[in-house]
Scaffold this active site. Structure first.
Site, mmCIF file in Angstrom:
data_model
loop_
_atom_site.group_PDB
_atom_site.id
_atom_site.type_symbol
_atom_site.label_atom_id
_atom_site.label_comp_id
_atom_site.label_asym_id
_atom_site.label_seq_id
_atom_site.Cartn_x
_atom_site.Cartn_y
_atom_site.Cartn_z
ATOM 1 N N HIS A 536 0.822 -1.204 0.000
ATOM 2 C CA HIS A 536 0.000 0.000 0.000
ATOM 3 C C HIS A 536 0.862 1.262 0.000
ATOM 4 C CE1 HIS A 536 -3.383 -2.479 2.192
ATOM 5 N NE2 HIS A 536 -3.308 -2.748 0.895
ATOM 6 N N HIS A 579 -7.081 -0.262 4.571
ATOM 7 C CA HIS A 579 -6.635 -0.658 3.235
ATOM 8 C C HIS A 579 -7.195 0.337 2.213
ATOM 9 C CE1 HIS A 579 -5.429 -4.945 4.421
ATOM 10 N NE2 HIS A 579 -5.696 -4.288 5.528
#
Length: 599
Positions: A536, A579
Site C-alpha cells: 500500500h 486498506h
C-alpha cells in the site's frame, strides 16, 4: 472482446488528455474525462488487457499465483533496505485494472481524521465530506445475503453509495475465525461496531469486498469503468505501452509544459502529442520514476545518470510510507469447527459439501479476507503515553534530522496518534497459508498486526536512465522506533485475544512464532525476521505545499509545470489507516477538478 487500440491508431496523434497507466485510478479518469465527447483521451498501459482472465476474476485464484514466497521480506536483525527492490517493483498491477485486478478485494473506508489531515496540511477541498461524496459516486454497495455464520455484515445505508459503476458487496462466506476473534477482542476492550464506513473505524467489523454480488467474481476498474465505455470514439486504450518519459518544453521560470509522452511498444519507441494535460496514474513506484526519467526530480540523482534536469524538484520519490505486517500470530485450527480456509476450499469435495448452506450463490464459492480490527495505541499498550511523549520530543527537537516540511507533517500525524478514537494498528484475519505453516491437510490462519500509519519515511528513485530498469526502493522500515513499538503492541493484542473462548476453543496450537517467543525482545526479533508489506505504498508524489515537501498541489498539478498531473496513491501525504482500495477510487473521482480546470 473489448475494442482496444493498435499502435498505428495512435502514434503521432494529438490527444487532449494522455493518461499514463490504465490501473485503478487511470481508468476512472479515462471514463470521466471521455464523458465529454468534445475531448480526446488516450490511456497508455504497460501491461496486457487480461480480458476475462479466470485468475483475475476468481476471488481466490490470485493467492498461490501472486503471493507464494513473496509475502515475507525477512530483515533478520539488521534491515537490508535494497534487497527487495525487484519484488516491490514486480508486485504491482501491471495490466488494465491495475492493482484492483490483483488485490485481496478488500474495500474499506478510512477514518475521517485520516482524510481531514490532508486538508490540515494545506490541501483545500481534500476532507472527509468530499471523500464521501466521491467515494459514493464510485461505488454500488449491495445489501448482504442472509449470513450463514455469526460473523455478520453490518453497515449504515447512508454511509455508502448505491448507484456507482463499481459493484461492492459483502462476501457471504467467512473462515469461521472472524467471530471468535471478535469475541476475544471484546474481552480486551476492542468492540464490534455497527458500521465502519461512515468515518469511524475503531473496532472490529466485516469488510466490504470488490466482489460482484451475484456472479461472485472480482470487480475491478477495467470491468466497472473502462469496458462499458470502450466504444466511445473519443477514447483510445493501448496496452503493452510502457511510458518512458514526458517530453516537455519551457523552463523553471515559465513552467514546464508537457508536449508529448514517449512510450515503448514492441521494442520500439513512439510518441503521442498532448493538447491539454498529461496525467500520471502509474502508481507510487512508477509515477515518480516517469517524472525522474523526464528530467523532473532531484538534480543530484538525475545528473549523475546523464539525465538533463528540466525541473529541480528534490521531493519527488521521498516521503514514502507503507502498511507493514508480519507472519503471526498464526495458528493450526482444530477439526470440527466449520472452518473454511484457502487450502480447504480448493478441495472439490470440500466445496461440494459447502454448496448446500450457500445454495443462493450462483457463481464460484468465494473466500476473501473480511475480518478486521482497528484500534488506537492507547488500547494496545499500557505505556502508550510514554511512547507518544518520546516521539513528540524527538520531532520537536531542533537537532533531529527532519526538514521543516516533514516536521509539520509529523505534527499532524502526532495529532492522529494522540487521538484515542483514531486507529494506529490493525489486526486482519488471513485464512490463506501464503507461506508454509505446517503439515499439509490441516487448516491454518494467520492473524497478524498491521502498522497503520508509520513514522518512518522511505524513498523510491531511479538508479539508471534505462526506463526498463526498476527503481531503487528503500522503505527505511522501522527507522523510527515508534513503528516497532506500535506493531509489537498490535502483535500482543492479537495473541492475547486467543486466551478467551470461543476463540481459544478453535485453536489447536500456535505455529508462528510459537510458544517459545514470549518477551518483547523476542517478539520484536520475530517481527524483524518475518516482516512484510501489505503493498500500500503512498507519498512518493505527495500532495502538500511545495515548502512542506510537496510534489503536487491540491489540483494534482506537479509544481513547476503547467499541465502535468498525478492522480494515484502516490499523492497521499500521510498513509490512511485502512486498506486503500476505496481511497484510490475516491481520489480518482475527485480528479474531476481536472475537468473543471478545462471547462
Amino acid at each position: 472482446m473489448p475494442l482496444l487500440s493498435n499502435p498505428e491508431d495512435v502514434i503521432g496523434r494529438r490527444f487532449d488528455f494522455i493518461i499514463a497507466g490504465g490501473g485503478t485510478a487511470g481508468l476512472v479518469l479515462a471514463n470521466r474525462l471521455s464523458e465529454n465527447p468534445d475531448v480526446s483521451v488516450i490511456v497508455l498501459e504497460a501491461g496486457n488487457a487480461h480480458v476475462d482472465d479466470p485468475i483475475i476474476l476468481s476471488p481466490t485464484g490470485w493467492v498461490p499465483q501472486l503471493f507464494n514466497s513473496e509475502y515475507e521480506w525477512g530483515l533478520q536483525s539488521t534491515p537490508q533496505p535494497h534487497s527487495l527492490d525487484q519484488r516491490l517493483f514486480e508486485f504491482r498491477g501491471k495490466g488494465l485494472g491495475g492493482s484492483s485486478s490483483i488485490n485481496c478485494l478488500v474495500y474499506l473506508k478510512p477514518h475521517r481524521a485520516d482524510i481531514d489531515a490532508f486538508e490540515k496540511l494545506g490541501n483545500p477541498g481534500w476532507n472527509w465530506e468530499n471523500y464521501q461524496k466521491y467515494s459514493k459516486k464510485a461505488e454500488s454497495v449491495h445489501a448482504p445475503v442472509p449470513p450463514v455464520r455469526q460473523f455478520r455484515p453490518t453497515y449504515n445505508h447512508d454511509d455508502v453509495g448505491h448507484d456507482g459503476p463499481l459493484p461492492v458487496s459483502f462476501c457471504p462466506i467467512a473462515s469461521g475465525v472472524e467471530y471468535p476473534l471478535q469475541k476475544g477482542l471484546s474481552e480486551l476492550g476492542i468492540e464490534t461496531i455497527s458500521t465502519g464506513f461512515g468515518g469511524e473505524t475503531a473496532g472490529t467489523y466485516k469488510a466490504l469486498a470488490s466482489l460482484h454480488p451475484v456472479k461472485m467474481t472480482r470487480t475491478d476498474s477495467a470491468n466497472a469503468y473502462l469496458f462499458p465505455v470502450i466504444d466511445r470514439p473519443n477514447l483510445q486504450v493501448l496496452t503493452g505501452a510502457l511510458v518512458t518519459k514526458v517530453v516537455t518544453s519551457g523552463d523553471e521560470a515559465t513552467g514546464l509544459t508537457a508536449d508529448a509522452v514517449e512510450f515503448e511498444h514492441g521494442g520500439k519507441f513512439y510518441q503521442v502529442l498532448c493538447a491539454k494535460d498529461v496525467i500520471l496514474s502509474a502508481g507510487a513506484i512508477k509515477s515518480p520514476q516517469i517524472l525522474e526519467l523526464s528530467g523532473i526530480g532531484d538534480r543530484s540523482i538525475l545528473e549523475p545518470l546523464g539525465i538533463e534536469t528540466k525541473l529541480d524538484l528534490p521531493t519527488i520519490g521521498t516521503n514514502t510510507q507503507d502498511h507493514f505486517t508480519c507472519t503471526g500470530p498464526a495458528y493450526e485450527l482444530r477439526d470440527g469447527n466449520d472452518i473454511i480456509t484457502g487450502e480447504l476450499i480448493a478441495d472439490p469435495d470440500f466445496r461440494g459439501n459447502l454448496k448446500d448452506p450457500y445454495k443462493e450463490i450462483e457463481g464460484p464459492l468465494p473466500l476473501v479476507m473480511s475480518g478486521y480490527a482497528f484500534f488506537p495505541l492507547h488500547k494496545a499498550a499500557a505505556n502508550a503515553q510514554e511512547l507518544i511523549d518520546k516521539i513528540s520530543a524527538k520531532i520537536n527537537d531542533e537537532a533531529s534530522p527532519y526538514s521543516a516540511g516533514l516536521r509539520e507533517v509529523y505534527h499532524v500525524q502526532l495529532e492522529l496518534l494522540k487521538d484515542e478514537d483514531v486507529p494506529d494498528v490493525e489486526i486482519m484475519v488471513v485464512p490463506f497459508s501464503v507461506i508454509p505453516m505446517g503439515p499439509a491437510g490441516r487448516a491454518y490462519v494467520n492473524v497478524p498486526p498491521v502498522l497503520s500509519r508509520p513514522f518512518s519515511r522511505g524513498t523510491v528513485h531511479i538508479n539508471s536512465a534505462d526506463p526498463l530498469a526498476p527503481p531503487v526502493i528503500d522503505p527505511h522500515i522501522f527507522e523510527e522506533d515508534i513503528d516497532m513499538e506500535i506493531i509489537t503492541a498490535g502483535f500482543k493484542v492479537s495473541r492475547a485475544a486467543a486466551q478467551f473462548s470461543p476463540y481459544k476453543d478453535i485453536i489447536a496450537r500456535e505455529v508462528k512464532p510459537g510458544p517459545d517467543v514470549v518477551t518483547d525482545d523476542q517478539i520484536k526479533e520475530h517481527i524483524k525476521s518475518h516482516v512484510g508489506t501489505v503493498w500500500h505504498m503512498v507519498g512518493s508524489c505527495s500532495m502538500l505545499p511545495r515548502d512542506k515537501g510537496g510534489v503536487v498541489d491540491a489540483k494534482l498539478k506537479v509544481y513547476g509545470t503547467n499541465n502535468i498531473r498525478v492522480v494515484d496513491l502516490s499523492i497521499l501525504p500521510i498513509l490512511v489507516s485502512t486498506h486503500p482500495q476505496a481511497t484510490v477510487y475516491a481520489v480518482a473521482e475527485q480528479g474531476d477538478i481536472i475537468k473543471a480546470d478545462h471547462m
